[in-house]
Design a protein around this motif. Structure first.
Motif, PDB file in Angstrom:
ATOM      1  N   SER A 132       1.920   1.215  12.927  1.00 52.13           N
ATOM      2  CA  SER A 132       0.982   1.288  11.804  1.00 52.13           C
ATOM      3  C   SER A 132      -0.413   0.944  12.291  1.00 52.13           C
ATOM      4  N   THR A 167      -3.128   1.468   9.790  1.00 54.46           N
ATOM      5  CA  THR A 167      -3.910   1.370   8.560  1.00 54.46           C
ATOM      6  C   THR A 167      -3.180   0.508   7.537  1.00 54.46           C
ATOM      7  N   ARG A 168      -3.916   0.090   6.551  1.00 56.61           N
ATOM      8  CA  ARG A 168      -3.322  -0.666   5.449  1.00 56.61           C
ATOM      9  C   ARG A 168      -2.209   0.136   4.789  1.00 56.61           C
ATOM     10  N   GLU A 169      -2.454   1.413   4.569  1.00 60.09           N
ATOM     11  CA  GLU A 169      -1.483   2.254   3.885  1.00 60.09           C
ATOM     12  C   GLU A 169      -0.174   2.341   4.662  1.00 60.09           C
ATOM     13  N   GLU A 170      -0.262   2.439   5.970  1.00 67.77           N
ATOM     14  CA  GLU A 170       0.945   2.520   6.784  1.00 67.77           C
ATOM     15  C   GLU A 170       1.711   1.204   6.786  1.00 67.77           C
ATOM     16  N   ALA A 180       3.519   1.057   3.530  1.00 68.42           N
ATOM     17  CA  ALA A 180       4.625   2.011   3.483  1.00 68.42           C
ATOM     18  C   ALA A 180       5.874   1.444   4.155  1.00 68.42           C
TER      19      ALA A 180
END
Length: 433
Positions: A167, A169-172, A175
């Protein structure tokens, strides 16, 4: 999203078929059912060891070619089925956690003991407890302290199972947030990860972090490139059969899953299975863990001398509240993490997260943890009796020196110890470990 690393091969295999390697260490570990499935041996073998799923759903190594002497020595020293990284004593000398001002027989070395949560409500909600581990990863990535985080995430092709994931990013990170109660091998590509030159945070089970710490004794890249090692308190690793039973109990077919969540999206959150046609099922944490998954935990976890991440930089856990009867309450509420900084690096990571406003924490007397994590204390008290049963039956067992197992046992009762010794011996004799 970054591509996940390859999933573990799922061949039609049995435990016996995976138990005849030429490596003396692997032969001993597999014969004693001591493998945790961390993947360390495969990760440093340059293709000579692969991982596969064996019945009833655990990850085990299969060796295809001879190992050189240096690799064999490294496996013998780092495999958590052979040697567990010590908290104290001569074997721990010179390591960061050995300088911790306090060491508790149950809870390990620590600089600080706190409860807290992420201030970002999404991070707090998505995580299995208070979101502190996710907040630390996000903060380390966004500040440039690391290039990426290496952790497990759901396998898109088989949602109850896990793959290793980078990961950035924050989004990853989000997730992949939440507990994943299934076989995971976060060290299966560790040599390649280190060879990439990336600086990365690592998240794994206590046995995974133990293996990584032991690998650092012979591979200086570990400490140079992995400045933040996070572990979580672990209740044991269930087989894939446990997750399949949960899905079937929901009235769904495991083969038709599109998504599966073990926990999270609340605290403790529910297990949730989704099919492609929109059909879904849910189950409470008390029922999913207590009724299914806990019954599928592998033998290595039942003798674990460090299920609390004692050699991580930061260890996190559920900071359960008590119910009226004094037991942990699994009623849905806002998430709260137990957070222990074990090394100077852990202290610094938590301080940076607090300074950035990413987490809030409050001190917790270490004696209060037993009210939140009583099962961990009970298991630690029983390590010596269970290992004694292995010794009496001439079964292999890991080196657990320097892990305060004796001090923990003395906090229990002689009767309980004897019952566990006899019970473990009986299960070994009957082949029901």
């Amino acid at each position: 999203m970054a591509d996940p690393l390859p999933a573990v091969a799922d061949r039609p295999a049995t435990a016996a078929s995976a138990s005849r390697p030429s490596s003396p260490t692997l032969a001993r570990v597999l014969a004693g059912e001591l493998c945790s499935g961390c993947g360390l041996c495969a990760g440093i073998s340059h293709g000579r060891i692969a991982l596969e799923t064996v019945a009833p759903g655990y990850t085990r190594p299969r060796q295809s070619a001879a190992l050189d002497a240096a690799t064999e020595r490294t496996i013998a020293r780092a495999c958590p089925g052979a040697t567990v990284a010590p908290w104290v004593g001569p074997r721990a000398r010179g390591r960061a956690w050995s300088d911790a001002p306090q060491v508790d027989p149950y809870w390990g070395p620590f600089h600080s003991c706190e409860t807290g949560h992420a201030t970002d409500e999404e991070v707090r909600f998505v995580g299995s407890s208070g979101g502190v581990a996710s907040a630390l990863l996000i903060g380390a990535i966004e500040s440039g302290a690391v290039d990426a985080a290496l952790h497990v995430a759901a396998d898109p092709a088989r949602p109850t199972r896990n793959v290793l994931h980078w990961s950035t990013t924050r989004e990853e990170v989000l997730a992949g947030a939440g507990s994943r109660y299934a076989a995971s091998s976060p060290l299966a590509e560790i040599d390649a990860a280190l060879a990439s030159g990336r600086r990365f945070a690592f998240v794994g089970k206590p046995c995974d972090v133990s293996a990584l710490r032991q690998l650092a004794l012979t591979d200086p890249r570990v400490d140079a490139q992995v400045p933040l090692k996070i572990a979580f308190f672990c209740g044991g690793l269930p087989s894939h059969a446990g997750a399949d039973r949960i899905v079937r109990a929901m009235g769904l077919d495991p083969a038709q899953l599109a998504r599966f969540r073990y926990r999270g999206h609340g605290w403790p959150g529910t297990a949730r299975a989704d099919l492609a046609d929109g059909t879904h099922g849910e189950m409470s944490y008390a029922d999913s863990w207590g009724g299914h998954l806990s019954k599928e935990v592998q033998f290595r976890c039942k003798i674990c001398p460090d299920a609390v991440g004692g050699v991580a930089d930061v260890a996190v856990a559920d900071a359960w509240y008590e119910d009226a009867s004094g037991y942990p309450s699994f009623a849905e509420q806002d998430g709260r993490s137990l957070v222990m900084a074990r090394t100077p690096a852990g202290v610094a990571a938590l301080a940076a997260a607090r300074a950035a406003g990413a987490i809030v924490t409050a001190p917790l007397p270490v004696g209060e943890i037993v009210r939140m994590q009583g099962s961990q204390a009970n298991r630690k008290r029983l390590v010596i009796p269970r290992l004694a049963a292995c010794a009496l039956l001439f079964q292999p067992r890991p080196d657990v020196r320097g892990l305060a197992t004796g001090a923990a046992m003395r906090r229990g009762t002689l009767g309980t110890a004897l019952r566990n010794l006899v019970g473990t011996a009986r299960r070994i004799i009957l082949g029901r470990r």
